[in-house]
Structure formats: C-alpha cells, structure tokens
Design a protein around this motif. Structure first.
Motif, short mmCIF file in Angstrom:
data_model
loop_
_atom_site.label_atom_id
_atom_site.label_comp_id
_atom_site.label_asym_id
_atom_site.label_seq_id
_atom_site.Cartn_x
_atom_site.Cartn_y
_atom_site.Cartn_z
N GLN A 1 0.87 -1.03 0.00
CA GLN A 1 -0.21 0.11 -0.10
C GLN A 1 0.85 1.31 -0.10
OE1 GLN A 1 -3.09 -0.39 -0.67
NE2 GLN A 1 -3.11 -2.48 -0.10
N SER A 2 2.02 1.29 -0.53
CA SER A 2 2.90 2.22 -0.76
C SER A 2 3.37 2.76 -2.00
CB SER A 2 4.22 2.01 0.37
OG SER A 2 4.03 1.79 1.61
N ARG A 3 3.59 3.94 -2.14
CA ARG A 3 3.91 4.72 -3.71
C ARG A 3 5.34 5.32 -3.25
NH1 ARG A 3 0.26 9.23 -6.10
NH2 ARG A 3 1.27 10.25 -4.54
N GLY A 4 6.19 5.00 -4.21
CA GLY A 4 7.79 5.69 -3.88
C GLY A 4 7.76 6.87 -4.74
N PHE A 5 7.05 7.21 -5.89
CA PHE A 5 7.32 8.61 -6.57
C PHE A 5 5.71 8.94 -7.10
CE2 PHE A 5 11.22 6.29 -6.93
CZ PHE A 5 12.31 7.30 -6.32
N ASP A 6 5.65 10.36 -7.10
CA ASP A 6 4.47 10.89 -7.63
C ASP A 6 4.41 10.56 -9.16
OD1 ASP A 6 3.84 11.74 -5.11
OD2 ASP A 6 4.86 13.68 -5.24
N ASP A 7 3.42 11.07 -9.87
CA ASP A 7 3.33 11.16 -11.43
C ASP A 7 4.51 11.92 -11.95
OD1 ASP A 7 0.22 9.91 -12.13
OD2 ASP A 7 0.25 10.96 -10.16
N HIS A 8 5.11 11.39 -12.91
CA HIS A 8 6.19 12.02 -13.70
C HIS A 8 6.49 11.33 -14.83
CE1 HIS A 8 7.88 8.25 -11.72
NE2 HIS A 8 8.87 8.16 -12.59
N TYR A 9 7.48 11.61 -15.65
CA TYR A 9 7.97 10.90 -16.57
C TYR A 9 9.31 10.73 -16.70
CZ TYR A 9 8.96 15.53 -18.76
OH TYR A 9 9.67 16.76 -19.02
N ASP A 10 9.70 9.96 -17.46
CA ASP A 10 11.20 9.57 -17.63
C ASP A 10 11.81 10.09 -19.03
OD1 ASP A 10 11.39 8.11 -15.25
OD2 ASP A 10 10.82 6.39 -16.23
N VAL A 11 13.01 10.65 -19.26
CA VAL A 11 13.44 10.91 -20.40
C VAL A 11 14.22 9.78 -21.03
CG1 VAL A 11 13.99 13.15 -19.72
CG2 VAL A 11 15.83 11.71 -19.24
N HIS A 12 13.76 8.66 -20.61
CA HIS A 12 14.27 7.25 -21.40
C HIS A 12 12.97 6.24 -21.56
CE1 HIS A 12 15.38 6.72 -17.07
NE2 HIS A 12 14.73 5.87 -17.34
N ASP A 13 13.09 5.59 -22.52
CA ASP A 13 11.99 4.48 -22.76
C ASP A 13 12.23 3.35 -21.52
OD1 ASP A 13 11.77 5.87 -24.88
OD2 ASP A 13 11.20 4.00 -26.18
N VAL A 14 11.17 2.54 -20.81
CA VAL A 14 11.29 1.78 -19.98
C VAL A 14 10.55 0.55 -20.29
CG1 VAL A 14 11.70 3.68 -18.00
CG2 VAL A 14 9.52 2.61 -18.56
N PHE A 15 10.83 -0.58 -20.08
CA PHE A 15 10.31 -1.93 -19.93
C PHE A 15 10.30 -2.32 -18.17
CE2 PHE A 15 12.00 -2.49 -24.04
CZ PHE A 15 10.88 -2.95 -24.71
N VAL A 16 8.92 -2.24 -17.80
CA VAL A 16 8.70 -2.65 -16.32
C VAL A 16 8.32 -4.10 -16.25
CG1 VAL A 16 7.40 -2.17 -14.37
CG2 VAL A 16 7.97 -0.29 -16.00
#
Length: 404
Positions: free
Chosen positions: A152-167
């Motif tokens: 039930q935790s969140r590390g970071f607020d809404d944001h974007y990255d300056v690189h593509d990501v695979f999660v």
C-alpha cells in the motif's frame, strides 16, 4: 485506450530475441512498426523472471554485497531520502563511511519507504546479461533498476522519464496509472520537474491505462509518458529496464561538432572581427555560408560511434582466467570476441570499448572472422595474433559461454 493495440495476451516463445520471447510477444519488426517510441504496451504473462531477479536477490544485495550509494536510493511519499538516512561506516578493516546500513534500511522500509536498487546491470550478473542482450537487439543502451515497495505504498509521484522503460513485475502486485505525454519525446536535459504544473494537471485526467501488474507482466512506456505506481496488499518487486534512446537531436549535435572541427581549418573563420564591431550582423552572411558548407562536408559518424561506445561497458573480464588463457595458449586453445565490445573494423584499425588496435593486411581476414563472436581455435587465427588480442582484453577464452 484501444486494448487490441496496447495489450498482448500470452505471447509466444518461438522467436529468437528477448524482445519477443520474454518481453512483448512481438517480433522485432512488429514492435518497431507498431509500438517503439509511439505508445504504451502491456503484455500479460510474458514469462517467469525468477532467473533474473527475486526477493532473495534484494536481500543478498543489501545485506551481503557491501553496496554503497548511488547503487541504492530510498524514497517515501514522492521524496528521496538523504543518503545519511541509510548509510554508515563499514567497520574494522574498511575505511568506507557510506556503505548501506541494512538495519536503517529495514526501518525505513517497514515505515513505508521504497528501496531503489540502481544500476543492476553492474551489480547483478543475470540482469547484466539480459540488459546486454536487449541493448544489442534494440541498438540503444539499456540499464536496470529494481523497485522494492512495501504494501500500500508509493515511492514516487506522477512523473515522466527521459528514457523508454520496460517494467517487469517480479513479485507482488502494483497498480499503474499511465497518462499520455505533456511533452512528447523529452530530451535528456528536459526532465519532468521542468513541467511540474502540466504533469500534475494531466495526472488528474482520465488515464490512458489503469491496471494492476502481476508477476510475469511487462509494461513498455516510451519516454515522456506519465506514470505513477502503488503496491497493493503485499511487497512489490519490479525491474525497470531503462532504454536510453539515441535521438536525431543527438545526431545533430555530433554533426554540429564535426562541422565546427572543419571550420577550425578555415582561415576566414579564424579571422578577427573588425575593430569596433558591436554586433554580429555584418559577419553572419559569411559565417552562415561557410557553416552550411562545413555541415555538408562533415562526417558525424566517428563522434556518434565514440559516444555510443562510451555509453556501455564490455562484458566482465576475469584477470586470473585471462592470465591462464595467455599462459596455456596454443593452436588448440578456443577463443572468442569479448561480448559487448561494440567493435568496428575500419581499414586496418579495430576500435572497441577497450581501445583501438592497428593490424597489417595479412591479419585483417582473421580479425574480421572474430567479429561474429563465434569461438575458434587459436591456430585457425594465428597464435601471435590471438596472444596480442588476449593481452589487450579483446579476446576471452572460448569456454566462457555463448556471446551475449
């Protein structure tokens, strides 16, 4: 959202690359045509990633590997904690004051903080090998972080990255909210913090994707796509593979640098401006003319390849195994090109991530054969040539496994 375009269920495993067999279920051609740098892609049940990472790997890295910052950072409620909150002295025999303090990390984690293990492509071999293979497939550098979030935790607020990501969801579940970009295709010096208000406003709107990732699911996000994630009822562990994409802007930078190098040899451009000049207007026509001509003549390829080599590292090299290979070298010794060297053979010069070497014409056919990464006996290539390349760290013993 259009599910048929953004979601692939139960991907097949009959392809040859990790992009198809482990991440998307799409061939490289399909991914390039329909997804790459265009849209988010959710792939359900892409596979089992236990061979790459696990909760046990988290504990191993934190408690037993003596990691230091910045290989780990800690975040809570959208803010990153100072390093002093989770580091300390290493004890007798180690004059290191900033190793990870596993007790402090446990307390922060129990209090709701997310642990971010950074640069796993340097510290965890299975992830390093996977990133090297994916980077070769994509033609862009790949790095990896792990995010370990308590329930039930969140590390970071809404944001974007300056690189593509695979999660890659490893353990537990995490709910992801994804929104379209407010600034498409941001460059590396255009972070989301420059557009906080726009990001916050967009995050209040209808999400493009709102879903829970389960173990084995993969989410691809192009750079610029907004996202935030929250763990559900158990600890969540996921890998983020960051793809640091090369851009046309980067190519333009290299072209401009190459053109300026050409202009250094132009006497007219090296000339002094007139005495008493108070602006550029009277000189711009000549400068534009010569600059346009230099751009036409300039070759940005050497700068591009140099920058590309600098953004990656070759496969690990064991000095004892390498010395043993040199000492035992004979015609039957099996050798191969060291993986992830980014080699280029131009004329008589071989340039790699570990430097460059020049070769006489009679050795060039053997050097060219080595570039496919296939293991070969030293006698087929020439024992003196192999000895030189082993000492330079360009070749490694052939029995070390297949190239990445």
């Amino acid at each position: 959202m259009t599910p048929s375009r953004t979601t692939r269920e139960d991907p097949g495993v009959d392809g040859t690359g990790v992009l198809e067999t482990r991440l998307t279920g799409l061939t490289r051609e399909e991914f390039a045509r329909d997804v790459w740098a265009r849209t988010a892609l959710l792939t359900r049940r892409a596979g089992d990633f236990a061979d790459l990472f696990s909760a046990g790997a988290v504990d191993e890295l934190i408690a037993r590997r003596g990691l230091r910052t910045p290989f780990l950072r800690v975040a809570r409620n959208g803010a990153t904690l100072p390093d002093s909150a989770f580091t300390g002295p290493a004890g007798v025999g180690a004059t290191i004051a900033d190793q990870l303090d596993d007790t402090a990390l446990w307390r922060e984690f129990a209090d709701g903080a997310t642990l971010v293990l950074q640069a796993l492509h340097r510290t965890w071999e299975p992830v390093a090998a996977f990133c090297a293979g994916l980077s070769t497939e994509l033609g862009h550098p790949v790095q990896a972080n792990a995010y370990v979030t308590p329930p039930q935790s969140r590390g970071f607020d809404d944001h974007y990255d300056v690189h593509d990501v695979f999660v890659l969801q490893i353990e537990g579940t995490k709910r992801w909210s994804v929104h379209r970009p407010v600034h498409p295709d941001p460059l590396r010096d255009q972070p989301w913090t420059d557009r906080r208000a726009a990001v916050a406003e967009a995050a209040e709107g209808e999400p493009y994707l709102d879903t829970v990732l389960e173990p084995g699911d993969v989410l691809y996000l192009p750079r610029g796509w907004l996202h935030a994630a929250r763990a559900q009822g158990e600890v969540s562990v996921h890998l983020t593979l960051g793809v640091h994409t090369w851009t046309r802007y980067a190519l333009a930078e290299h072209l401009a640098q190459a053109a300026l190098a050409v202009l250094r040899e132009d006497p007219a451009l090296r000339g002094t401006l007139p005495l008493g000049v108070d602006g550029p207007d009277g000189e711009l026509d000549l400068v534009r003319e010569r600059l346009a001509a230099a751009v036409t003549r300039a070759d940005p390829a050497p700068l591009f390849h140099r920058a590309r080599r600098a953004q990656g590292r070759p496969a690990p090299l064991g000095p004892l195994a390498q010395l043993a290979a040199v000492d035992r070298l004979g015609p039957g010794t099996s050798v191969r090109l060291r993986p992830a060297l980014a080699p280029r053979l131009e004329g008589g010069r071989l340039t790699t991530r570990v430097g460059w070497l020049d070769f006489p014409d009679d050795e060039l056919p053997s050097v060219a054969r080595l570039l496919d990464g296939v293991a070969r006996p030293a006698g087929e290539l020439g024992v003196p040539l192999v000895a030189r390349l082993l000492r330079a760290g360009v070749l490694v013993p052939g029995e070390q496994g297949p190239p990445l």
